[in-house]
Motif scaffolding. Structure first.
Motif, mmCIF file in Angstrom:
data_model
loop_
_atom_site.group_PDB
_atom_site.id
_atom_site.type_symbol
_atom_site.label_atom_id
_atom_site.label_comp_id
_atom_site.label_asym_id
_atom_site.label_seq_id
_atom_site.Cartn_x
_atom_site.Cartn_y
_atom_site.Cartn_z
ATOM 1 N N LEU A 93 -155.045 48.400 -35.298
ATOM 2 C CA LEU A 93 -156.355 48.830 -35.808
ATOM 3 C C LEU A 93 -157.368 47.679 -35.731
ATOM 4 N N SER A 94 -156.921 46.454 -36.034
ATOM 5 C CA SER A 94 -157.841 45.310 -36.013
ATOM 6 C C SER A 94 -158.259 44.971 -34.585
ATOM 7 N N VAL A 95 -157.287 45.009 -33.667
ATOM 8 C CA VAL A 95 -157.612 44.701 -32.276
ATOM 9 C C VAL A 95 -158.575 45.741 -31.715
ATOM 10 N N VAL A 96 -158.274 47.035 -31.953
ATOM 11 C CA VAL A 96 -159.135 48.086 -31.410
ATOM 12 C C VAL A 96 -160.510 48.045 -32.079
ATOM 13 N N THR A 97 -160.541 47.736 -33.385
ATOM 14 C CA THR A 97 -161.838 47.592 -34.060
ATOM 15 C C THR A 97 -162.664 46.499 -33.392
ATOM 16 N N THR A 98 -162.017 45.370 -33.109
ATOM 17 C CA THR A 98 -162.725 44.260 -32.464
ATOM 18 C C THR A 98 -163.263 44.697 -31.099
ATOM 19 N N LEU A 99 -162.422 45.411 -30.325
ATOM 20 C CA LEU A 99 -162.863 45.879 -29.007
ATOM 21 C C LEU A 99 -164.033 46.852 -29.132
ATOM 22 N N LEU A 100 -163.906 47.799 -30.078
ATOM 23 C CA LEU A 100 -164.961 48.801 -30.241
ATOM 24 C C LEU A 100 -166.279 48.158 -30.666
ATOM 25 N N THR A 101 -166.205 47.231 -31.631
ATOM 26 C CA THR A 101 -167.448 46.588 -32.057
ATOM 27 C C THR A 101 -168.066 45.815 -30.903
ATOM 28 N N PHE A 102 -167.216 45.259 -30.015
ATOM 29 C CA PHE A 102 -167.758 44.532 -28.862
ATOM 30 C C PHE A 102 -168.450 45.488 -27.892
ATOM 31 N N VAL A 103 -167.763 46.608 -27.595
ATOM 32 C CA VAL A 103 -168.322 47.571 -26.642
ATOM 33 C C VAL A 103 -169.645 48.150 -27.156
ATOM 34 N N LEU A 104 -169.702 48.410 -28.481
ATOM 35 C CA LEU A 104 -170.938 48.932 -29.059
ATOM 36 C C LEU A 104 -171.949 47.812 -29.311
ATOM 37 N N GLY A 105 -171.442 46.637 -29.654
ATOM 38 C CA GLY A 105 -172.322 45.552 -30.079
ATOM 39 C C GLY A 105 -173.046 44.874 -28.933
ATOM 40 N N LEU A 106 -172.401 44.792 -27.752
ATOM 41 C CA LEU A 106 -173.034 44.082 -26.633
ATOM 42 C C LEU A 106 -174.342 44.752 -26.201
ATOM 43 N N LEU A 235 -165.132 36.823 -36.254
ATOM 44 C CA LEU A 235 -165.759 37.332 -37.477
ATOM 45 C C LEU A 235 -165.324 38.761 -37.779
ATOM 46 N N VAL A 236 -165.006 39.537 -36.756
ATOM 47 C CA VAL A 236 -164.587 40.923 -36.979
ATOM 48 C C VAL A 236 -163.075 41.003 -37.204
ATOM 49 N N PHE A 237 -162.318 40.297 -36.366
ATOM 50 C CA PHE A 237 -160.861 40.461 -36.392
ATOM 51 C C PHE A 237 -160.262 40.013 -37.727
ATOM 52 N N ILE A 238 -160.709 38.868 -38.242
ATOM 53 C CA ILE A 238 -160.100 38.328 -39.460
ATOM 54 C C ILE A 238 -160.265 39.267 -40.659
ATOM 55 N N PRO A 239 -161.499 39.659 -40.996
ATOM 56 C CA PRO A 239 -161.610 40.578 -42.134
ATOM 57 C C PRO A 239 -160.984 41.946 -41.838
ATOM 58 N N ALA A 240 -160.985 42.367 -40.577
ATOM 59 C CA ALA A 240 -160.391 43.664 -40.251
ATOM 60 C C ALA A 240 -158.894 43.646 -40.543
ATOM 61 N N LEU A 241 -158.235 42.543 -40.175
ATOM 62 C CA LEU A 241 -156.794 42.448 -40.390
ATOM 63 C C LEU A 241 -156.463 42.487 -41.880
ATOM 64 N N GLY A 242 -157.345 41.920 -42.707
ATOM 65 C CA GLY A 242 -157.102 41.908 -44.147
ATOM 66 C C GLY A 242 -157.806 43.030 -44.882
ATOM 67 N N SER A 243 -158.296 44.023 -44.136
ATOM 68 C CA SER A 243 -159.053 45.123 -44.749
ATOM 69 C C SER A 243 -158.308 45.749 -45.916
ATOM 70 N N TYR A 244 -159.086 46.092 -46.955
ATOM 71 C CA TYR A 244 -158.455 46.748 -48.094
ATOM 72 C C TYR A 244 -159.171 48.056 -48.451
#
Lengths: 304, 352
Positions: A93-106, A235-244
């Motif tokens: 979930l964290s890896v895909v979140t990072t990828l998605l935010t990149f694809v949308l964020g760029l 910045l995205v991956f770290i908090p995503a991995l620890g998401s609560y």
């Protein structure tokens, strides 16, 4: 006095003054960061108390329990499947979140960086607005969008695209959507900072030298904004991995991530040593992932 | 290579903006540039010379008109399809690539084989004398070296035409002189057609086979440096290229007379005209019959020569250029009455 001694004495005095001046910061680091971490580390090697908390003696049981479990009846040891499922879910979930935010964020960051100077402030302001709202409220807002009677399903049903609502809420997809939404600004801002420094004349140079648009993106834009990509991903991956909050609200009770699992140990499960061991594990994984990522991207940068 | 022009602009119009705020950057510009020619577009900033260059490169689409490359219409083609390369004013070197990778970029994009890319890159780096710095990044190079990389990068794909957009403007004087002869050498060795944009008239005169002088979106005159300097078509060209004295005069009965009454040249027509005389075509002499009487008002020492400021009897100001002599003072003191001798054929008669 031998020449040079005076200078050495001055240097020593300067060094002492330096330590003294940085003492407040060092103290804060010690009390605020190193201390609590040490406490968690020690907890992970203690025995769990009957009603929560920890007691002596020292024990490796918590670390054993992170990956393995012993059958209550026959004592055979096997992998703790339930734990591994949670680790795996957290990771992908964290890896895909990072990828998605990149694809949308760029494209978003590119759009902002190419606006006229005076309207850029407004766009950046709009990007940061979600930060003004409590995370819980934002998460509930997403819930309102994706629940069965929510905005998305109502719209799709209304348009006749689907017969009955799609179950998104309380699945991993809900968590993914929520995390992507919540962490998107953390990707956009460093990307914007990198693209803002980008010399757009390089695009003309590349275009002039027979590069296609795709080649411009791959050979010119991405390598040059790489520092922004690295910063945004971290910045995205770290908090995503620890998401609560997000997996708790959108994923439902079944689809835990490691953050929820840790909370469970300190709460209902009353297994503080296991919670502490899991926390340390999370820290180690994040640190290792960071080191590998930074090293790999630095090498790719050198190779061009 | 055919005998036709390497690149040709036909009635190019380029407008920017919309409605009432339309700016005409290029106003019906036509020019033919021959194979292997060193052609310079010269004009003050904002005259449209860079816009014309960008139309040839493909970064701008003309509002009207056609661009032909080797006789083929390329007006609608994007820059990456045109066998034309540009040396940018800012160089625009890729900061993440080494010198060699920068030079190889165009070749790789053209899909050349690995061996060919390496071979051509090495040849180009040797051509601009940068073989020692192939592994450096652009930010570790001096301005002059960056300039050479930009040149090698643009020359490597063997374009039909090389466009140079004020490439020397960021260099200091000494380096600029050096690069001027370097550019001439490169053009000679590669045989590629160069289209060079500059606002520096001296640069244009020393380097070009032909010059096109532009002003306010129009191409005023095209000719060899000698043509442009000695026979400017109008006051703007005469004024922009070198220094010139402009004197009000009248054409009457086949003779051109200054306002003070002296006949300075023969010429047809009748009515007011302007006479242009270069400062170096005026000689100071003792006042005598047949010379233009003038009063010395001061002098500016310039090293190789002095500018002597004079006033004619009709009140118009004139500058004469007097070579310096080793003996020292070559200009007469202020207030001296002198006679001005005009070199034969030096008088240009311009309309209005």
């Amino acid at each position: 006095m031998v020449p040079g001694m005076a200078e050495m004495a001055t240097a020593r005095r300067r060094a002492r003054a330096g330590w003294l001046l940085s003492a407040p910061a060092l103290l804060l680091l010690l009390v605020g960061a190193a201390g609590p971490l040490l406490v968690v580390l020690v907890f992970s090697f203690l025995t769990k108390g009957g009603y929560g908390g920890v007691t002596l003696p020292l024990s490796g049981a918590a670390w054993f329990g992170v990956f393995l479990e012993r059958d209550i009846f026959d004592g055979t040891v096997s992998a703790a499947d339930a734990h591994l499922v949670i680790f795996w879910r957290s990771a992908w979930l964290s890896v895909v979140t990072t990828l998605l935010t990149f694809v949308l964020g760029l494209p978003t960051a590119w759009f902002i960086a190419t606006r006229p100077e005076r309207s850029r402030g407004l766009w950046l302001f709009l990007i940061t607005i979600p930060f003004w709202t409590n995370l819980l409220i934002r998460t509930f807002a997403i819930m309102e969008v994706i629940r069965n009677e929510g905005l998305l399903n109502t719209a799709l049903t209304g348009l006749g695209l689907i017969d009955r609502p799609i179950q998104i809420l309380f699945t991993d997809w809900a968590t993914l959507i929520g995390m992507t939404y919540v962490y998107l600004p953390l990707m956009v801002l460093p990307l914007y900072a990198a693209i803002d420094r980008f010399d757009f004349r390089l695009l003309e140079a590349g275009y002039d030298l027979y590069a296609s648009r795709l080649a411009l993106l791959r050979k010119v834009i991405l390598p040059i904004v790489r520092p922004g990509i690295v910063a945004g991903s971290i910045l995205v991956f770290i908090p995503a991995l620890g998401s609560y909050v997000v997996p708790r609200v959108l994923g439902g009770g079944k689809n835990m991530m490691i953050g929820n699992f840790i909370e469970l140990q300190f709460g209902q499960a009353r297994n503080w040593p296991l919670g502490a061991a899991l926390s340390m594990l999370l820290l180690l994984v994040v640190t290792a992932a960071l080191l590998v990522y930074v090293r790999v991207s630095a090498r790719e940068g050198r190779d061009g | 290579m055919g005998a036709g022009p390497a690149v040709e602009a036909q009635n190019i119009v380029k407008q920017f903006g919309q409605g009432a705020e339309v700016v005409r950057a290029l106003d019906d510009v036509s020019v033919r540039i021959a194979q292997g020619e060193f052609f310079t577009l010269l004009g003050p900033s904002g005259c449209g010379k860079t816009t014309l260059l960008r139309c040839i490169a493909g970064f701008e689409t003309p509002t009207a008109g056609r661009i032909l490359l080797g006789g083929r219409d390329i007006t609608g083609e994007p820059p990456n399809r045109r066998r034309v390369n540009t040396v940018f004013q800012s160089y625009a070197l890729f900061p993440h690539l080494t010198v060699a990778q920068n030079v190889a970029f165009g070749l790789e994009m053209l899909g050349k084989s690995r061996a060919e890319v390496r071979q051509t890159t090495e040849r180009m780096l040797a051509l601009v004398r940068l073989d020692q710095l192939a592994g450096r990044r652009p930010d570790a190079l001096s301005g002059g070296q960056q300039q050479r990389v930009a040149l090698a990068r643009a020359l490597a794909p063997q374009p039909e035409v090389l466009l140079l957009d004020e490439p020397l403007s960021a260099l200091d004087l000494k380096l600029r002189k050096e690069m001027q002869s370097e550019l001439k050498r490169l053009q000679h060795e590669t045989g590629i057609t160069f289209v060079f944009v500059t606002h520096d008239q001296e640069e244009a005169l020393t380097m070009s086979d032909r010059i096109g002088v532009m002003s306010a979106g129009k191409l005023l005159q095209v000719g060899t440096p000698r043509d442009i300097y000695n026979r400017p078509v109008n006051r703007f060209v005469a004024d922009f290229i070198g220094e010139t004295n402009f004197l009000p005069a009248r054409a009457e009965g086949g003779v051109i007379r200054l306002a003070s009454g002296e006949a300075v040249a023969q010429g047809p027509g009748s009515g007011p005209v302007t006479v242009a005389i270069r400062p170096e075509q005026l000689r100071l002499d003792v006042l005598a019959e047949g010379l233009l009487p003038a009063t010395v008002e001061g002098a500016t020492y310039l090293g190789t020569d002095s500018h002597v400021h004079l006033r004619l009897s009709d009140g118009s100001a004139v500058v004469a250029r007097v070579p310096s002599s080793p003996a020292g003072d070559s200009a007469p003191p202020s207030g001296t009455q002198v006679g001005l001798r005009i070199a034969p054929g030096a008088v240009q008669v311009l309309e209005g």
